[in-house]
Design a protein around this motif. Sequence first.
Motif, PDB file in Angstrom:
ATOM      1  N   PRO A  64      12.576  -2.645  78.618  1.00 48.61           N
ATOM      2  CA  PRO A  64      13.175  -3.346  77.465  1.00 48.61           C
ATOM      3  C   PRO A  64      14.169  -4.427  77.878  1.00 48.61           C
ATOM      4  CG  PRO A  64      13.165  -0.978  77.099  1.00 48.61           C
ATOM      5  CD  PRO A  64      12.819  -1.185  78.537  1.00 48.61           C
ATOM      6  N   LEU A  65      14.948  -4.174  78.937  1.00 50.56           N
ATOM      7  CA  LEU A  65      15.917  -5.176  79.378  1.00 50.56           C
ATOM      8  C   LEU A  65      15.211  -6.446  79.832  1.00 50.56           C
ATOM      9  CD1 LEU A  65      18.299  -2.843  81.411  1.00 50.56           C
ATOM     10  CD2 LEU A  65      18.700  -3.793  79.146  1.00 50.56           C
ATOM     11  N   TRP A  66      14.069  -6.280  80.486  1.00 43.49           N
ATOM     12  CA  TRP A  66      13.282  -7.428  80.930  1.00 43.49           C
ATOM     13  C   TRP A  66      12.573  -8.096  79.749  1.00 43.49           C
ATOM     14  CZ3 TRP A  66       7.600  -7.095  81.756  1.00 43.49           C
ATOM     15  CH2 TRP A  66       7.056  -8.297  82.236  1.00 43.49           C
ATOM     16  N   THR A  70      -0.528  -0.802  72.132  1.00 38.07           N
ATOM     17  CA  THR A  70      -1.343  -1.394  71.064  1.00 38.07           C
ATOM     18  C   THR A  70      -0.465  -2.024  69.989  1.00 38.07           C
ATOM     19  OG1 THR A  70      -1.489   0.663  69.771  1.00 38.07           O
ATOM     20  CG2 THR A  70      -3.138   0.333  71.480  1.00 38.07           C
ATOM     21  N   GLN A  71       0.673  -1.401  69.700  1.00 35.53           N
ATOM     22  CA  GLN A  71       1.584  -1.990  68.717  1.00 35.53           C
ATOM     23  C   GLN A  71       2.127  -3.333  69.202  1.00 35.53           C
ATOM     24  OE1 GLN A  71       1.363  -0.741  65.871  1.00 35.53           O
ATOM     25  NE2 GLN A  71       2.641   1.065  65.518  1.00 35.53           N
ATOM     26  N   TRP A  72       2.502  -3.400  70.474  1.00 34.16           N
ATOM     27  CA  TRP A  72       3.039  -4.654  70.996  1.00 34.16           C
ATOM     28  C   TRP A  72       1.964  -5.732  71.068  1.00 34.16           C
ATOM     29  CZ3 TRP A  72       7.750  -5.820  70.560  1.00 34.16           C
ATOM     30  CH2 TRP A  72       8.765  -4.852  70.686  1.00 34.16           C
ATOM     31  N   LEU A  73       0.728  -5.331  71.304  1.00 35.38           N
ATOM     32  CA  LEU A  73      -0.354  -6.320  71.295  1.00 35.38           C
ATOM     33  C   LEU A  73      -0.567  -6.879  69.890  1.00 35.38           C
ATOM     34  CD1 LEU A  73      -2.938  -4.673  73.733  1.00 35.38           C
ATOM     35  CD2 LEU A  73      -1.421  -6.626  74.168  1.00 35.38           C
ATOM     36  N   ARG A  74      -0.378  -6.056  68.879  1.00 34.03           N
ATOM     37  CA  ARG A  74      -0.436  -6.558  67.506  1.00 34.03           C
ATOM     38  C   ARG A  74       0.689  -7.560  67.259  1.00 34.03           C
ATOM     39  NH1 ARG A  74      -0.642  -2.465  62.716  1.00 34.03           N
ATOM     40  NH2 ARG A  74      -0.975  -4.479  61.674  1.00 34.03           N
ATOM     41  N   VAL A  75       1.892  -7.240  67.735  1.00 30.73           N
ATOM     42  CA  VAL A  75       3.012  -8.169  67.578  1.00 30.73           C
ATOM     43  C   VAL A  75       2.719  -9.477  68.301  1.00 30.73           C
ATOM     44  CG1 VAL A  75       5.447  -8.557  68.137  1.00 30.73           C
ATOM     45  CG2 VAL A  75       4.703  -6.326  67.272  1.00 30.73           C
ATOM     46  N   ARG A  76       2.136  -9.365  69.480  1.00 26.87           N
ATOM     47  CA  ARG A  76       1.792 -10.574  70.238  1.00 26.87           C
ATOM     48  C   ARG A  76       0.882 -11.501  69.431  1.00 26.87           C
ATOM     49  NH1 ARG A  76      -1.953 -12.802  73.622  1.00 26.87           N
ATOM     50  NH2 ARG A  76      -1.105 -13.891  75.451  1.00 26.87           N
ATOM     51  N   HIS A  77      -0.001 -10.897  68.664  1.00 20.47           N
ATOM     52  CA  HIS A  77      -0.936 -11.690  67.859  1.00 20.47           C
ATOM     53  C   HIS A  77      -0.292 -12.213  66.576  1.00 20.47           C
ATOM     54  CE1 HIS A  77      -4.153 -12.199  64.814  1.00 20.47           C
ATOM     55  NE2 HIS A  77      -4.825 -12.721  65.821  1.00 20.47           N
ATOM     56  N   ASP A  78       0.557 -11.381  65.950  1.00 19.62           N
ATOM     57  CA  ASP A  78       1.039 -11.689  64.601  1.00 19.62           C
ATOM     58  C   ASP A  78       2.406 -12.359  64.546  1.00 19.62           C
ATOM     59  OD1 ASP A  78      -1.269 -10.508  63.674  1.00 19.62           O
ATOM     60  OD2 ASP A  78      -0.339  -8.561  63.265  1.00 19.62           O
ATOM     61  N   ASP A  79       3.169 -12.325  65.634  1.00 19.38           N
ATOM     62  CA  ASP A  79       4.533 -12.858  65.617  1.00 19.38           C
ATOM     63  C   ASP A  79       4.698 -13.885  66.740  1.00 19.38           C
ATOM     64  OD1 ASP A  79       7.171 -13.271  65.032  1.00 19.38           O
ATOM     65  OD2 ASP A  79       7.889 -11.354  65.807  1.00 19.38           O
ATOM     66  N   MET A 104       1.319   8.691  74.196  1.00 23.70           N
ATOM     67  CA  MET A 104       2.373   8.122  73.361  1.00 23.70           C
ATOM     68  C   MET A 104       2.684   6.680  73.747  1.00 23.70           C
ATOM     69  SD  MET A 104       5.146  11.204  72.817  1.00 23.70           S
ATOM     70  CE  MET A 104       5.386  11.573  74.554  1.00 23.70           C
ATOM     71  N   ARG A 105       2.751   6.431  75.044  1.00 24.46           N
ATOM     72  CA  ARG A 105       3.162   5.112  75.501  1.00 24.46           C
ATOM     73  C   ARG A 105       2.046   4.069  75.327  1.00 24.46           C
ATOM     74  NH1 ARG A 105       7.033   3.472  75.288  1.00 24.46           N
ATOM     75  NH2 ARG A 105       7.807   2.743  77.300  1.00 24.46           N
ATOM     76  N   LEU A 106       0.795   4.488  75.520  1.00 24.56           N
ATOM     77  CA  LEU A 106      -0.302   3.535  75.319  1.00 24.56           C
ATOM     78  C   LEU A 106      -0.428   3.154  73.847  1.00 24.56           C
ATOM     79  CD1 LEU A 106      -3.073   4.816  77.759  1.00 24.56           C
ATOM     80  CD2 LEU A 106      -1.439   2.932  78.063  1.00 24.56           C
ATOM     81  N   ALA A 107      -0.066   4.079  72.955  1.00 28.82           N
ATOM     82  CA  ALA A 107      -0.046   3.724  71.532  1.00 28.82           C
ATOM     83  C   ALA A 107       0.964   2.607  71.285  1.00 28.82           C
ATOM     84  CB  ALA A 107       0.287   4.946  70.687  1.00 28.82           C
ATOM     85  N   ALA A 144       4.217  -5.056  76.492  1.00 27.07           N
ATOM     86  CA  ALA A 144       2.903  -4.459  76.683  1.00 27.07           C
ATOM     87  C   ALA A 144       2.567  -4.309  78.166  1.00 27.07           C
ATOM     88  CB  ALA A 144       1.837  -5.287  75.970  1.00 27.07           C
ATOM     89  N   VAL A 145       2.797  -5.361  78.925  1.00 24.15           N
ATOM     90  CA  VAL A 145       2.484  -5.331  80.352  1.00 24.15           C
ATOM     91  C   VAL A 145       3.388  -4.338  81.082  1.00 24.15           C
ATOM     92  CG1 VAL A 145       2.526  -6.690  82.487  1.00 24.15           C
ATOM     93  CG2 VAL A 145       1.559  -7.666  80.398  1.00 24.15           C
ATOM     94  N   GLY A 146       4.688  -4.372  80.783  1.00 21.30           N
ATOM     95  CA  GLY A 146       5.626  -3.468  81.445  1.00 21.30           C
ATOM     96  C   GLY A 146       5.304  -2.010  81.189  1.00 21.30           C
TER      97      GLY A 146
END
Length: 391
Positions: A190-192, A134-143, A128-131, A154-156
């Motif tokens: 999330p706080l970080w 991948t979503q945050w990596l998409r955000v990193r690319h698109d936003d 669940m968490r690795l999925a 993603a790193v955390g």
Amino acid sequence: MADATRSALLRPLTSRSPDEPHRAATPLELFFDLCFVVAVAQAAAELHHAVAENHVGHGVFGFLTVFFAIWWAWVNFSWFASAYDNDDVAYRLTTLVQIAGALILAAGVPRAFADDDWKLITLGYVVMRLAMVTQWLRVRHDDPPRRATATRFAVGILLVQVGWVLRLLLPPEWGLPSFLVLVVCELLVPLWAERGRPTRWHPHHIAERYSLFTLIVLGESVLAATVAIEAASGTGYTSALIWLAGAGLVIVFAMWWLYFDRSAHDLLTSFATAFRWGYGHYFILASAAAVGAGLAVVADYDTRSAHMSGVVAAYAVAVPVAVYLLSLWLLQVCPHHRGLVVYAFPVTVVLVLLAPFTPAPIQVIAVLLAALVSVVVLAGAGRGRSPAPEH
């Protein structure tokens, strides 16, 4: 045609507006909740069996740890979806992976309770968490404006998942300390990550998402209690089981009424209050699920199939009800209300915790919650508004 197909498959995962009108939960989010509640039901069922066998400490610890995994994965999905749900094929398939992880986790619950084997639960949780990574990596690319935020998420998340896997290698006596350390790490991510350029979640959407999941968990409690009472009835229903069924229904209905007295979206005015409100729902949701398990324990006691005293059986209901009321009081009642209602909640909590020493504890708890609902309704009428939820 090719461009249209490509757009449906993979659209930019950019931030949605927090002021978007008429933002409501999507069918995918509702399906996600229903699949997750399977894991909630498994955890509650194991809590019921452990407490009925008088393994209270083991059962409560197992339930709280399993429920954290379910709740935290759900929380991360819900807040992410509030900010970034673009409903393309890639987003839907990633959500499917998260659902699969929840079902793997649910399959591992009996083994964790029976044999203290957390491998399957850990596998489901990590999936669940690795999925989400991948979503945050998409955000990193698109936003681009929130690239740093997405990178930290993603790193955390990835680093903490490594910790959960390594925890399986530790000796049993390190189980609780390592669990608590990793929980703190999960909550701090999330706080970080939200420092600097935070994500743009939708207050009405988040309030609705939490309310819908609370509703589903309360429904699971009704189902768990109903199944347990039916199983305990054997060849017929005794007067004790009939009274228990009626009192249990009043208790859960009152819990629903108190939660939905009014919408919480106007409380979500800043990240500090939103984090506090969102994190605090762990106790609301876990206690709501535990009430069904507690009613099932009382049904076992009434039919002489539970290995405990009547007081302990009654506390299986009284404690989660008290936790639910106290959490609701802190998160939603104190910010919204003044006067008698604010005092009625803690007074009711104390009386609920004393109810197991009465001759009919579950019925007494039902009466106490009905009285609390009456106070809330009268307070709402005094303010000139309907007690119906503002959804």
